[in-house]
Design a protein around this motif. Sequence first.
Motif, PDB file in Angstrom:
ATOM      1  N   LEU A   1     -40.497  29.799  57.439  1.00  0.00           N
ATOM      2  CA  LEU A   1     -41.953  29.796  57.439  1.00  0.00           C
ATOM      3  C   LEU A   1     -42.479  28.675  56.548  1.00  0.00           C
ATOM      4  CD1 LEU A   1     -44.825  31.017  57.788  1.00  0.00           C
ATOM      5  CD2 LEU A   1     -44.235  32.642  55.990  1.00  0.00           C
ATOM      6  N   GLU A   2     -41.999  28.633  55.303  1.00  0.00           N
ATOM      7  CA  GLU A   2     -42.468  27.621  54.358  1.00  0.00           C
ATOM      8  C   GLU A   2     -42.097  26.207  54.824  1.00  0.00           C
ATOM      9  OE1 GLU A   2     -44.374  28.352  51.952  1.00  0.00           O
ATOM     10  OE2 GLU A   2     -43.836  30.241  51.004  1.00  0.00           O
ATOM     11  N   LYS A   3     -40.924  26.077  55.415  1.00  0.00           N
ATOM     12  CA  LYS A   3     -40.496  24.763  55.906  1.00  0.00           C
ATOM     13  C   LYS A   3     -41.430  24.261  56.995  1.00  0.00           C
ATOM     14  CE  LYS A   3     -36.348  22.363  57.592  1.00  0.00           C
ATOM     15  NZ  LYS A   3     -34.910  22.538  57.952  1.00  0.00           N
ATOM     16  N   ARG A   4     -41.806  25.132  57.913  1.00  0.00           N
ATOM     17  CA  ARG A   4     -42.724  24.735  58.987  1.00  0.00           C
ATOM     18  C   ARG A   4     -44.109  24.432  58.434  1.00  0.00           C
ATOM     19  NH1 ARG A   4     -41.680  22.734  63.817  1.00  0.00           N
ATOM     20  NH2 ARG A   4     -40.187  24.426  64.158  1.00  0.00           N
ATOM     21  N   VAL A   5     -44.573  25.260  57.514  1.00  0.00           N
ATOM     22  CA  VAL A   5     -45.888  25.016  56.913  1.00  0.00           C
ATOM     23  C   VAL A   5     -45.887  23.686  56.165  1.00  0.00           C
ATOM     24  CG1 VAL A   5     -47.533  25.829  55.170  1.00  0.00           C
ATOM     25  CG2 VAL A   5     -46.542  27.453  56.792  1.00  0.00           C
ATOM     26  N   ALA A   6     -44.817  23.416  55.426  1.00  0.00           N
ATOM     27  CA  ALA A   6     -44.735  22.147  54.702  1.00  0.00           C
ATOM     28  C   ALA A   6     -44.790  20.964  55.669  1.00  0.00           C
ATOM     29  CB  ALA A   6     -43.461  22.100  53.871  1.00  0.00           C
ATOM     30  N   HIS A   7     -44.084  21.081  56.796  1.00  0.00           N
ATOM     31  CA  HIS A   7     -44.103  20.004  57.789  1.00  0.00           C
ATOM     32  C   HIS A   7     -45.515  19.812  58.348  1.00  0.00           C
ATOM     33  CE1 HIS A   7     -42.639  17.297  60.843  1.00  0.00           C
ATOM     34  NE2 HIS A   7     -43.028  18.085  61.817  1.00  0.00           N
ATOM     35  N   SER A   8     -46.189  20.913  58.614  1.00  0.00           N
ATOM     36  CA  SER A   8     -47.562  20.839  59.110  1.00  0.00           C
ATOM     37  C   SER A   8     -48.487  20.226  58.060  1.00  0.00           C
ATOM     38  CB  SER A   8     -48.048  22.241  59.496  1.00  0.00           C
ATOM     39  OG  SER A   8     -49.388  22.212  59.930  1.00  0.00           O
ATOM     40  N   LEU A   9     -48.306  20.620  56.806  1.00  0.00           N
ATOM     41  CA  LEU A   9     -49.153  20.095  55.736  1.00  0.00           C
ATOM     42  C   LEU A   9     -48.930  18.606  55.515  1.00  0.00           C
ATOM     43  CD1 LEU A   9     -49.016  22.961  53.074  1.00  0.00           C
ATOM     44  CD2 LEU A   9     -50.933  22.348  54.555  1.00  0.00           C
ATOM     45  N   GLU A  10     -47.717  18.126  55.742  1.00  0.00           N
ATOM     46  CA  GLU A  10     -47.471  16.685  55.633  1.00  0.00           C
ATOM     47  C   GLU A  10     -48.330  15.925  56.638  1.00  0.00           C
ATOM     48  OE1 GLU A  10     -43.321  16.321  56.252  1.00  0.00           O
ATOM     49  OE2 GLU A  10     -42.772  16.869  54.200  1.00  0.00           O
ATOM     50  N   MET A  11     -48.388  16.438  57.864  1.00  0.00           N
ATOM     51  CA  MET A  11     -49.227  15.794  58.882  1.00  0.00           C
ATOM     52  C   MET A  11     -50.700  15.929  58.522  1.00  0.00           C
ATOM     53  SD  MET A  11     -47.323  16.603  62.518  1.00  0.00           S
ATOM     54  CE  MET A  11     -46.912  18.320  62.233  1.00  0.00           C
ATOM     55  N   HIS A  12     -51.071  17.107  58.010  1.00  0.00           N
ATOM     56  CA  HIS A  12     -52.474  17.338  57.679  1.00  0.00           C
ATOM     57  C   HIS A  12     -52.892  16.470  56.497  1.00  0.00           C
ATOM     58  CE1 HIS A  12     -56.069  19.687  58.411  1.00  0.00           C
ATOM     59  NE2 HIS A  12     -56.253  19.720  57.099  1.00  0.00           N
ATOM     60  N   LEU A  13     -52.006  16.329  55.516  1.00  0.00           N
ATOM     61  CA  LEU A  13     -52.328  15.491  54.357  1.00  0.00           C
ATOM     62  C   LEU A  13     -52.533  14.039  54.779  1.00  0.00           C
ATOM     63  CD1 LEU A  13     -52.664  15.204  51.315  1.00  0.00           C
ATOM     64  CD2 LEU A  13     -50.178  14.956  51.135  1.00  0.00           C
ATOM     65  N   ASP A  14     -51.691  13.554  55.683  1.00  0.00           N
ATOM     66  CA  ASP A  14     -51.865  12.204  56.204  1.00  0.00           C
ATOM     67  C   ASP A  14     -53.233  12.055  56.871  1.00  0.00           C
ATOM     68  OD1 ASP A  14     -50.716   9.523  57.136  1.00  0.00           O
ATOM     69  OD2 ASP A  14     -51.250  10.462  59.038  1.00  0.00           O
ATOM     70  N   ALA A  15     -53.625  13.077  57.624  1.00  0.00           N
ATOM     71  CA  ALA A  15     -54.928  13.033  58.297  1.00  0.00           C
ATOM     72  C   ALA A  15     -56.072  13.118  57.295  1.00  0.00           C
ATOM     73  CB  ALA A  15     -55.026  14.178  59.307  1.00  0.00           C
ATOM     74  N   CYS A  16     -55.873  13.843  56.197  1.00  0.00           N
ATOM     75  CA  CYS A  16     -56.933  14.027  55.207  1.00  0.00           C
ATOM     76  C   CYS A  16     -57.370  12.712  54.564  1.00  0.00           C
ATOM     77  CB  CYS A  16     -56.500  15.007  54.124  1.00  0.00           C
ATOM     78  SG  CYS A  16     -56.630  16.754  54.594  1.00  0.00           S
ATOM     79  N   ALA A  17     -56.531  11.699  54.643  1.00  0.00           N
ATOM     80  CA  ALA A  17     -56.921  10.384  54.128  1.00  0.00           C
ATOM     81  C   ALA A  17     -58.144   9.848  54.859  1.00  0.00           C
ATOM     82  CB  ALA A  17     -55.757   9.404  54.253  1.00  0.00           C
ATOM     83  N   HIS A  18     -58.414  10.374  56.039  1.00  0.00           N
ATOM     84  CA  HIS A  18     -59.553   9.924  56.843  1.00  0.00           C
ATOM     85  C   HIS A  18     -60.709  10.921  56.806  1.00  0.00           C
ATOM     86  CE1 HIS A  18     -56.845   6.866  58.551  1.00  0.00           C
ATOM     87  NE2 HIS A  18     -55.946   7.834  58.567  1.00  0.00           N
TER      88      HIS A  18
END
Length: 241
Positions: A131-148
């Motif tokens: 669960l945490e591994k998948r959430v972390a992977h999702s958050l990596e993508m979301h953090l990249d998007a948050c730059a915008h």
Amino acid sequence: MPALHLIDAVKRRLHRDIVADPVLHARVLNLYLCGEAYPHAVDDYFPIEHVDCPDLASTMRAHMQDEDKHIALYAKAIEKLGCEVIDLDDSAIFNVVIRSHTPSPWRVEPGMDADARNDRIANFLAHAHFLEKRVAHSLEMHLDACAHSPSPYPGKAVSAVLSDENRHVAYTIDAVHDLVPRQRANDILAEHARAERRANLDFSSRTLLRLLREEADHWPAGRRPFFGAVAWAMRRMIAGA
């Protein structure tokens, strides 16, 4: 490009579109928040009272405290976007969807001997690991998007949560191997990996279809049909996952 890598590429584009709209952004942060809050809704998460190792018990207790910190971070981020936290039904909570795909229980029952207790605790920690591994992977993508994102706070909140999640990913898999014999640990991890893999496709497709339907006016019009097709493709992939 393999199908799952293609889905990741699409999800990165998806996160960019979500972050561009404060309502969509808040809806997705609310999904993360409800996952962090889920342990308070059940009585078989973090069975610390059954853990014999003081170091593991302490680490699990710190993990629980991190979850509550994350709830506060997400709630503030949602507020900064001009929205409110909303309650979700079980089908919209990733933890619940994973459980629906997981055959083995992890509740520690009264009267279990030490080996049986450790096996159940290992099952819980394997569930938490993937669960945490998948959430972390999702958050990596979301953090990249948050730059915008027009608001800086969500990115700061997501960055703080991601740092914690990476620690959770590391200790949970180590604990599984410490609690049970090697072959049993491998079997438990394989089962929970399969469950999470299916649950990810199930949850992602249902969530995307729901957001496309309920927040139709907040998506770039030209991409709504494409994202809808991706969601249905993910649903067809579940059986083979």
